[in-house]
Scaffold this motif. Structure first.
Motif, PDB file in Angstrom:
ATOM      1  N   ASP A 102       0.847  -0.917  -0.047  1.00 17.76           N
ATOM      2  CA  ASP A 102      -0.062   0.081  -0.030  1.00 17.76           C
ATOM      3  C   ASP A 102       1.068   1.188  -0.162  1.00 17.76           C
ATOM      4  O   ASP A 102       1.782   1.489   0.787  1.00 17.76           O
ATOM      5  CB  ASP A 102      -0.861  -0.177   1.086  1.00 17.76           C
ATOM      6  N   SER A 103       0.661   2.188  -0.994  1.00 21.37           N
ATOM      7  CA  SER A 103       1.583   3.201  -1.054  1.00 21.37           C
ATOM      8  C   SER A 103       1.863   4.172   0.223  1.00 21.37           C
ATOM      9  O   SER A 103       2.622   4.669   0.425  1.00 21.37           O
ATOM     10  CB  SER A 103       1.372   4.261  -2.472  1.00 21.37           C
ATOM     11  N   CYS A 105       1.816   2.874   3.234  1.00 17.63           N
ATOM     12  CA  CYS A 105       2.166   1.807   4.383  1.00 17.63           C
ATOM     13  C   CYS A 105       3.666   2.490   4.830  1.00 17.63           C
ATOM     14  O   CYS A 105       4.643   2.359   3.897  1.00 17.63           O
ATOM     15  CB  CYS A 105       2.265   0.535   3.689  1.00 17.63           C
ATOM     16  N   PRO A 106       3.727   2.724   5.914  1.00 12.62           N
ATOM     17  CA  PRO A 106       5.052   3.211   6.400  1.00 12.62           C
ATOM     18  C   PRO A 106       6.220   1.912   6.608  1.00 12.62           C
ATOM     19  O   PRO A 106       7.292   2.034   6.402  1.00 12.62           O
ATOM     20  CB  PRO A 106       4.745   3.721   8.024  1.00 12.62           C
ATOM     21  N   VAL A 107       5.522   0.631   6.981  1.00  8.81           N
ATOM     22  CA  VAL A 107       6.365  -0.266   7.006  1.00  8.81           C
ATOM     23  C   VAL A 107       6.817  -0.726   5.463  1.00  8.81           C
ATOM     24  O   VAL A 107       7.982  -1.230   5.435  1.00  8.81           O
ATOM     25  CB  VAL A 107       5.614  -1.631   7.376  1.00  8.81           C
ATOM     26  N   CYS A 108       5.967  -0.555   4.456  1.00  9.51           N
ATOM     27  CA  CYS A 108       6.393  -0.862   3.170  1.00  9.51           C
ATOM     28  C   CYS A 108       7.409   0.045   2.777  1.00  9.51           C
ATOM     29  O   CYS A 108       8.537  -0.162   2.189  1.00  9.51           O
ATOM     30  CB  CYS A 108       5.213  -0.538   2.203  1.00  9.51           C
ATOM     31  N   ALA A 109       7.451   1.367   3.265  1.00 16.23           N
ATOM     32  CA  ALA A 109       8.464   2.354   3.144  1.00 16.23           C
ATOM     33  C   ALA A 109       9.689   1.900   3.450  1.00 16.23           C
ATOM     34  O   ALA A 109      10.740   1.863   3.147  1.00 16.23           O
ATOM     35  CB  ALA A 109       7.952   3.888   3.421  1.00 16.23           C
ATOM     36  N   THR A 110       9.819   1.246   4.726  1.00 12.81           N
ATOM     37  CA  THR A 110      10.970   1.028   5.410  1.00 12.81           C
ATOM     38  C   THR A 110      11.665  -0.203   4.752  1.00 12.81           C
ATOM     39  O   THR A 110      12.826  -0.249   4.319  1.00 12.81           O
ATOM     40  CB  THR A 110      10.628   0.480   6.827  1.00 12.81           C
ATOM     41  N   PHE A 111      10.787  -1.216   4.171  1.00 13.47           N
ATOM     42  CA  PHE A 111      11.135  -2.104   3.291  1.00 13.47           C
ATOM     43  C   PHE A 111      11.761  -1.783   2.294  1.00 13.47           C
ATOM     44  O   PHE A 111      12.909  -2.382   1.633  1.00 13.47           O
ATOM     45  CB  PHE A 111      10.213  -2.965   3.047  1.00 13.47           C
ATOM     46  N   GLU A 112      11.309  -0.903   1.437  1.00  3.69           N
ATOM     47  CA  GLU A 112      11.596  -0.502   0.252  1.00  3.69           C
ATOM     48  C   GLU A 112      12.885   0.288   0.420  1.00  3.69           C
ATOM     49  O   GLU A 112      13.991   0.396  -0.340  1.00  3.69           O
ATOM     50  CB  GLU A 112      10.471   0.612  -0.677  1.00  3.69           C
ATOM     51  N   TYR A 132       3.252  -7.571  -9.017  1.00  2.00           N
ATOM     52  CA  TYR A 132       2.858  -6.443  -7.836  1.00  2.00           C
ATOM     53  C   TYR A 132       1.245  -6.308  -7.845  1.00  2.00           C
ATOM     54  O   TYR A 132       0.783  -6.387  -8.784  1.00  2.00           O
ATOM     55  CB  TYR A 132       3.562  -4.944  -8.418  1.00  2.00           C
ATOM     56  N   VAL A 133       1.100  -6.160  -6.551  1.00  2.00           N
ATOM     57  CA  VAL A 133      -0.395  -6.100  -6.260  1.00  2.00           C
ATOM     58  C   VAL A 133      -0.717  -4.977  -5.445  1.00  2.00           C
ATOM     59  O   VAL A 133      -0.133  -4.852  -4.157  1.00  2.00           O
ATOM     60  CB  VAL A 133      -1.182  -7.421  -5.523  1.00  2.00           C
ATOM     61  N   GLY A 134      -1.351  -4.012  -5.710  1.00  3.93           N
ATOM     62  CA  GLY A 134      -1.262  -2.416  -5.122  1.00  3.93           C
ATOM     63  C   GLY A 134      -2.635  -2.737  -4.199  1.00  3.93           C
ATOM     64  O   GLY A 134      -3.741  -3.217  -4.419  1.00  3.93           O
ATOM     65  N   GLY A 146      -4.869   9.158  -0.563  1.00  2.00           N
ATOM     66  CA  GLY A 146      -3.734   8.825  -1.032  1.00  2.00           C
ATOM     67  C   GLY A 146      -3.197   7.677  -1.454  1.00  2.00           C
ATOM     68  O   GLY A 146      -2.486   7.577  -2.597  1.00  2.00           O
ATOM     69  N   SER A 147      -3.766   6.581  -0.921  1.00  2.30           N
ATOM     70  CA  SER A 147      -3.280   5.193  -1.389  1.00  2.30           C
ATOM     71  C   SER A 147      -3.884   4.997  -2.904  1.00  2.30           C
ATOM     72  O   SER A 147      -3.413   4.374  -3.793  1.00  2.30           O
ATOM     73  CB  SER A 147      -3.791   4.128  -0.674  1.00  2.30           C
ATOM     74  N   LYS A 148      -5.139   5.297  -3.248  1.00  2.60           N
ATOM     75  CA  LYS A 148      -5.697   5.373  -4.280  1.00  2.60           C
ATOM     76  C   LYS A 148      -5.146   6.028  -5.186  1.00  2.60           C
ATOM     77  O   LYS A 148      -5.048   5.824  -6.447  1.00  2.60           O
ATOM     78  CB  LYS A 148      -7.388   5.510  -4.244  1.00  2.60           C
ATOM     79  N   ASN A 149      -4.912   7.405  -5.174  1.00  2.00           N
ATOM     80  CA  ASN A 149      -4.314   8.430  -5.990  1.00  2.00           C
ATOM     81  C   ASN A 149      -3.070   8.166  -6.510  1.00  2.00           C
ATOM     82  O   ASN A 149      -2.427   8.207  -7.666  1.00  2.00           O
ATOM     83  CB  ASN A 149      -4.260   9.654  -5.380  1.00  2.00           C
ATOM     84  N   ALA A 150      -2.117   7.405  -5.589  1.00  2.00           N
ATOM     85  CA  ALA A 150      -0.864   7.015  -5.600  1.00  2.00           C
ATOM     86  C   ALA A 150      -0.939   5.757  -6.674  1.00  2.00           C
ATOM     87  O   ALA A 150      -0.076   5.686  -7.606  1.00  2.00           O
ATOM     88  CB  ALA A 150      -0.079   6.696  -4.343  1.00  2.00           C
ATOM     89  N   LEU A 151      -1.613   4.899  -6.292  1.00  2.00           N
ATOM     90  CA  LEU A 151      -1.663   3.855  -7.228  1.00  2.00           C
ATOM     91  C   LEU A 151      -1.991   4.051  -8.577  1.00  2.00           C
ATOM     92  O   LEU A 151      -1.688   3.331  -9.550  1.00  2.00           O
ATOM     93  CB  LEU A 151      -2.821   2.632  -6.568  1.00  2.00           C
ATOM     94  N   SER A 152      -3.009   4.900  -8.916  1.00  3.52           N
ATOM     95  CA  SER A 152      -3.462   5.425 -10.202  1.00  3.52           C
ATOM     96  C   SER A 152      -2.139   6.182 -10.826  1.00  3.52           C
ATOM     97  O   SER A 152      -1.664   5.886 -11.806  1.00  3.52           O
ATOM     98  CB  SER A 152      -4.509   6.368  -9.864  1.00  3.52           C
TER      99      SER A 152
END
Length: 271
Positions: A102-103, A105-112, A132-134, A146-152
């Protein structure tokens, strides 16, 4: 003064008083009619306003409408129903790593930020492909778009090229651009375009900019989000290979360091 004149004067006075009363009564009637008329207009206006508000509140939001869209414009470099299958990597790679993120997601950010470049190098080397599955569930838990807009916007980057997609995803999660979870910065097209300016393939890219501002891939983003919901995955980031979760050995936790990831991937590739 004669009695006759006195009676005549009194009669005239009474007549003048009667006429004045009639004029006043007429003015009162007109005033009441005006007040009633204005009140009726006000009531109708209020009722109309309430009716309009009710109609508007019952209308689906932009994102709800996008989720229900019958026609979906999918980005290039996608396959599957509504273009929700996004696989990137060399055809020679025998296995595929499913990446659920999820764009916001703070844990996703840490991983990336710690492992993202390792994933890119592995994909370039042909060790595996990534699917990739968003997701957009954070928009529901912490209200926002934000999640929806970033995924778009990621769809707009994917439409340019798979490489642009990976670089843009990395930029969104970077320490420079990724906002706090409660800060819905990604809801702003201008901010998404600002982030894109850090990616050479997207900087000054008029078509990408137009797709972001026009919401070209909004419906696609919602279909992708529905695909995530249907996957049964409960949180992000989640990684799977051959249908099995890729985790730190002996735990259900995703690998969050390069060492943990390399070990987990090596085991998954051998399985």
């Amino acid at each position: 003064m004669s009695a006759r004149n006195s009676h005549a004067n009194k009669a005239a006075a009474r007549e003048r008083l009667r006429e004045e009363r009639e004029r006043q009564a007429k003015r009162d009637r007109i005033r009441r009619q005006v007040i009633v008329g204005v009140s009726a207009v006000a009531v109708l206006a209020a009722a109309g306003g309430i009716g309009y508000a009710v109609v508007q509140s019952n209308k689906p939001s932009h994102w709800e409408a996008a989720a229900d869209a019958k026609t979906v414009t999918a980005p290039k470099n996608t396959t599957g129903t509504n273009g929700t299958t996004v696989v990137i990597g060399k055809d020679s790679a025998k296995k595929t790593l499913e990446v659920y993120e999820d764009s916001r997601c703070p844990v996703c950010a840490t991983f990336e930020q710690s492992v993202g470049s390792t994933v890119e190098k592995d994909v370039e080397a042909g060790k595996y492909k990534i699917k990739y599955v968003g997701a957009t569930f954070i928009d529901n838990g912490i209200p926002g778009e934000g999640s929806k807009n970033a995924l778009s916007a990621l769809g707009a980057a994917l439409d340019v090229s798979p490489e642009a997609f990976l670089k843009y995803k990395a930029a969104l999660y970077s320490t420079k651009f990724h906002p706090e979870e409660k800060d819905d910065k990604f809801a702003k097209d201008s901010y998404l375009i600002e982030v894109a300016d850090s990616v050479p393939a997207l900087k000054g890219n008029a078509e990408f900019k137009k797709d972001v501002e026009d919401g070209t891939f909004d419906a696609w983003a919602m279909k992708m989000s529905q695909a995530f919901d249907a996957s049964g995955v409960q949180g992000t980031p989640t990684f799977k290979m051959d249908g099995k979760a890729v985790t730190v050995a002996g735990t259900k936790n995703p690998p969050m360091t390069v060492a943990e990831f390399d070990t987990a991937i090596a085991a998954a590739l051998k399985a």
